[in-house]
Design a protein around this motif. Structure first.
Motif, PDB file in Angstrom:
ATOM      1  N   ASN A   1       0.833  -1.205   0.000  1.00 45.82           N
ATOM      2  CA  ASN A   1       0.000   0.000   0.000  1.00 45.82           C
ATOM      3  C   ASN A   1       0.865   1.251   0.000  1.00 45.82           C
ATOM      4  N   ALA A   2       1.959   1.232   0.746  1.00 50.78           N
ATOM      5  CA  ALA A   2       2.867   2.385   0.768  1.00 50.78           C
ATOM      6  C   ALA A   2       3.493   2.603  -0.605  1.00 50.78           C
ATOM      7  N   MET A   3       3.858   1.508  -1.271  1.00 52.42           N
ATOM      8  CA  MET A   3       4.437   1.626  -2.620  1.00 52.42           C
ATOM      9  C   MET A   3       3.415   2.193  -3.599  1.00 52.42           C
ATOM     10  N   ARG A   4       2.158   1.729  -3.497  1.00 48.77           N
ATOM     11  CA  ARG A   4       1.102   2.255  -4.375  1.00 48.77           C
ATOM     12  C   ARG A   4       0.904   3.745  -4.159  1.00 48.77           C
ATOM     13  N   MET A   5       0.898   4.152  -2.883  1.00 51.34           N
ATOM     14  CA  MET A   5       0.722   5.566  -2.573  1.00 51.34           C
ATOM     15  C   MET A   5       1.892   6.386  -3.110  1.00 51.34           C
TER      16      MET A   5
ATOM     17  N   LEU B   1       4.150  10.150  -7.153  1.00 46.74           N
ATOM     18  CA  LEU B   1       5.097  10.443  -8.235  1.00 46.74           C
ATOM     19  C   LEU B   1       4.376  10.698  -9.554  1.00 46.74           C
ATOM     20  N   ALA B   2       3.302   9.967  -9.793  1.00 51.15           N
ATOM     21  CA  ALA B   2       2.557  10.166 -11.038  1.00 51.15           C
ATOM     22  C   ALA B   2       1.890  11.535 -11.080  1.00 51.15           C
ATOM     23  N   ALA B   3       1.577  12.092  -9.919  1.00 52.19           N
ATOM     24  CA  ALA B   3       0.916  13.390  -9.853  1.00 52.19           C
ATOM     25  C   ALA B   3       1.876  14.562 -10.072  1.00 52.19           C
ATOM     26  N   VAL B   4       3.186  14.311 -10.014  1.00 58.83           N
ATOM     27  CA  VAL B   4       4.176  15.380 -10.192  1.00 58.83           C
ATOM     28  C   VAL B   4       4.229  15.779 -11.665  1.00 58.83           C
ATOM     29  N   ASN B   5       4.124  17.080 -11.910  1.00 56.34           N
ATOM     30  CA  ASN B   5       4.233  17.602 -13.275  1.00 56.34           C
ATOM     31  C   ASN B   5       5.704  17.762 -13.633  1.00 56.34           C
ATOM     32  N   ILE B   6       6.072  17.193 -14.773  1.00 56.27           N
ATOM     33  CA  ILE B   6       7.455  17.309 -15.230  1.00 56.27           C
ATOM     34  C   ILE B   6       7.466  17.798 -16.659  1.00 56.27           C
ATOM     35  N   ASN B   7       8.572  18.377 -17.039  1.00 56.03           N
ATOM     36  CA  ASN B   7       8.756  18.861 -18.396  1.00 56.03           C
ATOM     37  C   ASN B   7       9.369  17.725 -19.217  1.00 56.03           C
TER      38      ASN B   7
ATOM     39  N   LEU C   1      13.430  12.459 -12.165  1.00 60.95           N
ATOM     40  CA  LEU C   1      12.875  13.812 -12.236  1.00 60.95           C
ATOM     41  C   LEU C   1      11.607  13.916 -11.386  1.00 60.95           C
ATOM     42  N   ARG C   2      10.772  12.914 -11.432  1.00 56.92           N
ATOM     43  CA  ARG C   2       9.560  12.902 -10.596  1.00 56.92           C
ATOM     44  C   ARG C   2       9.918  12.838  -9.106  1.00 56.92           C
ATOM     45  N   GLU C   3      10.925  12.043  -8.768  1.00 53.40           N
ATOM     46  CA  GLU C   3      11.332  11.933  -7.364  1.00 53.40           C
ATOM     47  C   GLU C   3      11.839  13.266  -6.820  1.00 53.40           C
ATOM     48  N   HIS C   4      12.353  14.117  -7.711  1.00 55.49           N
ATOM     49  CA  HIS C   4      12.857  15.431  -7.307  1.00 55.49           C
ATOM     50  C   HIS C   4      11.868  16.536  -7.649  1.00 55.49           C
ATOM     51  N   LYS C   5      10.604  16.156  -7.795  1.00 55.74           N
ATOM     52  CA  LYS C   5       9.483  17.084  -8.000  1.00 55.74           C
ATOM     53  C   LYS C   5       9.688  18.015  -9.192  1.00 55.74           C
TER      54      LYS C   5
END
Length: 110
Positions: free
Chosen positions: A57-61, A66-72, A94-98
């Motif tokens: 559950n923690a991994m899913r969250m 990470l999927a919600a982070v907007n990246i270029n 890139l997602r991990e670093h927002k």
């Protein structure tokens, strides 16, 4: 003599009964120990299953975050090309670093 022989038989029977009683007690103790061990094992297995489920559950969250982070997408391409990485690795970092390309690159270079 018969009375004496009968008394000896009773003593032997009494010793046999004591030995049988001790053997039975040992057997019952072993069965009880096995039952306790079985219940401990079941409790441990339930605990392991619960912690594994919590971890999933923690991994899913985390993946949702990470999927919600907007990246270029241009940043993903630049990082992948310049550092010769797979685009999935570049995107994930890139997602991990927002979305901060500089922080993502610094993290990959360490």
């Amino acid at each position: 003599m018969e009375a004496g022989d009968g008394g000896v038989d009773r003593v032997v029977d009494s010793k046999d009964l004591q030995q049988q009683s001790k053997a039975f007690d040992k057997l019952v103790d072993r069965v009880e120990d096995r039952q306790l061990d079985s219940s401990r094992a079941q409790t441990a297995m339930a605990s392991i299953a619960a912690s594994a489920e919590a971890e999933k559950n923690a991994m899913r969250m985390r993946e949702k975050e990470l999927a919600a982070v907007n990246i270029n997408t241009a940043d993903v391409g630049i990082i992948a090309n310049e550092l010769e990485l797979d685009t999935m690795v570049a995107e994930r970092t890139l997602r991990e670093h927002k979305g901060d390309a500089v922080a993502a690159i610094q993290s990959l270079l360490r």
